[in-house]
Design a protein around this motif. Structure first.
Motif, mmCIF file in Angstrom:
data_model
loop_
_atom_site.group_PDB
_atom_site.id
_atom_site.type_symbol
_atom_site.label_atom_id
_atom_site.label_comp_id
_atom_site.label_asym_id
_atom_site.label_seq_id
_atom_site.Cartn_x
_atom_site.Cartn_y
_atom_site.Cartn_z
ATOM 1 N N ILE A 43 -6.509 -4.679 0.768
ATOM 2 C CA ILE A 43 -5.615 -3.868 -0.051
ATOM 3 C C ILE A 43 -6.167 -3.463 -1.407
ATOM 4 O O ILE A 43 -5.795 -2.429 -1.951
ATOM 5 N N LYS A 65 0.838 -1.205 0.000
ATOM 6 C CA LYS A 65 0.000 0.000 0.000
ATOM 7 C C LYS A 65 0.873 1.255 0.000
ATOM 8 O O LYS A 65 0.536 2.258 -0.638
ATOM 9 N N ASN A 102 2.152 1.813 -3.466
ATOM 10 C CA ASN A 102 1.074 2.330 -4.301
ATOM 11 C C ASN A 102 0.860 3.827 -4.077
ATOM 12 O O ASN A 102 0.711 4.592 -5.034
#
Length: 344
Positions: free
Chosen positions: A213, A190, A193
Motif C-alpha cells: 500500500i 487505497k 487515498n
C-alpha cells in the motif's frame, strides 16, 4: 519548507522521564516530510518509536523538542482551542478499533460529530452515508460485539472520516486481522487515498502491508529514522546497512533463508541478490557466466510485486574463488547484495 508538504516533522525528540536518574529517549532527532496524497509508511521493530513519532503529528504526544507543521501551520504554537480545530482534520484508526460497546454502529459514528454544526438528522444521515461507503449500512443498528474484526475496523474507518479529515493515521490497524481481512482493509485505505485524496500515515511492522500500500517509507530503529525513500528503493536499494538487515530479518522468507544458510559448506559463499525483474536483469545468470566464467548455484528464488514492479530475491552460492570484481559489477547494475553467513 517544501511547499508540497502536508506534514513536516522537524528534529523531533520525545523523552519520557522514568525516574529522577533515568530517562527514555523514545524518539531522537527525527525529521520527515509527507506530501499530500502520500500513503506514507513508518516501519520498524516493536519499540522502535513508530507510534510515538506519529502521535506527534496531532500532538497526542507533544514532542520534547522540535516542530510539527501540518498544512504549513506549526501545531506546537497553537492555543488549546485552535489545536482542537486542527485535530479535526486528522483522523486515527487503531489496532483494537476503540469502539464504544454500549452504542450501536451508527451511534459510534454520530458520537464523533455530535458537537458539529450538523443537525441531529444530518449527523445520522452522514453516519449512514459513511457506513454505506465502507459497505456496512446493513449493520447500522447492531453493536460492536456482533461484528467481526474486519467489520469493526471498517466502522472505525467510517468514524475517522466523519469530520472530513485530510489525514488518516493508521496505527497497526491490520495487526489483529487475518491475511484476507487485512487485504480488504488495505484495499479500502487505497480507495480512500485515490477517491478522497486522503493522505495516509501508516504504522506497521508487517513488511507485506508496507509493500502492498505505501508509496514512501521511513525505517525506524531505537527511536531514530534510519532511512526514508520511495518504497521500491527501500526494498531493493536500501542505503543504510541496518535497513537492509531489518528488511531481510523481518521478511516472510527469512526462516527459509536461515535454514538454507545453515547448510552451506566451508567453501561456499552465499549471496542474497535483490533486483527488479526487468529486461536488463532477465539474463543475469547467463551474463555472470559469459563475463566472469562463473556458474552460480541458485538455492532459492522468489518474486513479488512492490508498487507495481516485479522484484526478485535470489539466494546464490558461489565457490570461494569467485572474481573480486564480480560484486561491484552487480552493484553497478542496481542489484542489492547481502552476503549471508551462518551467523546472520
Amino acid at each position: 519548507m517544501d511547499s508540497k508538504a502536508l506534514i513536516t516533522l522537524n528534529h523531533i525528540d520525545v523523552t519520557f522521564q522514568q525516574n529522577q536518574q533515568t530517562a527514555l529517549h523514545a524518539v531522537k532527532d527525527a525529521s520527515l516530510t509527507i506530501n499530500k496524497g502520500d500513503i506514507y509508511g513508518i516501519i520498524g521493530d516493536s519499540g522502535a518509536g513508530k507510534s510515538t513519532l506519529v502521535r506527534t503529528i496531532n500532538l497526542l504526544q507533544r514532542p520534547t523538542n522540535g516542530d510539527v507543521f501540518v498544512n504549513q501551520q506549526n501545531l506546537t504554537t497553537l492555543s488549546a482551542a485552535d489545536l482542537r480545530q486542527a485535530r479535526k482534520k486528522i483522523g486515527m484508526i487503531f489496532q483494537h478499533f476503540n469502539l464504544m460497546a454500549s452504542r450501536t454502529i451508527e451511534e459510534n459514528i454520530v458520537f464523533s460529530i455530535k458537537r458539529s454544526a450538523l443537525s441531529k438528522k444530518q449527523q445520522h444521515e452522514k453516519a449512514q452515508q459513511l457506513l454505506a461507503y465502507v459497505g456496512l449500512l446493513d449493520k447500522k443498528d447492531v453493536y460492536p460485539r456482533q461484528l467481526s474484526g474486519g467489520q469493526k475496523q471498517r466502522v472505525a474507518i467510517a468514524r475517522a472520516l466523519a469530520n472530513n479529515p485530510e489525514i488518516l493515521i493508521s496505527d497497526e490497524a491490520t495487526s489483529a486481522l487475518d491475511p484476507k481481512t487485512t487485504n480488504t482493509i488495505l484495499d479500502l485505505l487505497k480507495r480512500l487515498n485515490s477517491e478522497l485524496n486522503l493522505t495516509i500515515v501508516l504504522i506497521t511492522h508487517e513488511l507485506s502491508v508496507a509493500k502492498k500500500i505505501c508509496n514512501k517509507l521511513a525505517v525506524m530503529q531505537h527511536g531514530e529514522i534510519l532511512e526514508q525513500n520511495e518504497t521500491l528503493r527501500i526494498f531493493t536499494q536500501p542505503q543504510n546497512p541496518e535497513t537492509a538487515t531489518f528488511i531481510t530479518q523481518a521478511s516472510a522468507e527469512n526462516r527459509v533463508l536461515q535454514q538454507l544458510i545453515g547448510q552451506q559448506t566451508a567453501t561456499e559463499r552465499l549471496f542474497l541478490l535483490t533486483y527488479e525483474a526487468n529486461t536488463a536483469n532477465q539474463t543475469l545468470l547467463v551474463d555472470l557466466y559469459q563475463d566472469y566464467q562463473v556458474i552460480p548455484k541458485v538455492i532459492y528464488s522468489t518474486t513479488e510485486m512492490i508498487q507495481g514492479r516485479l522484484i526478485t530475491k535470489t539466494l546464490i552460492s558461489l565457490t570461494e574463488n569467485y572474481p573480486e570484481s564480480l560484486i561491484p559489477a552487480l552493484q553497478q547494475r542496481g542489484i542489492q547484495i547481502m552476503q549471508q553467513t551462518k551467523e546472520a
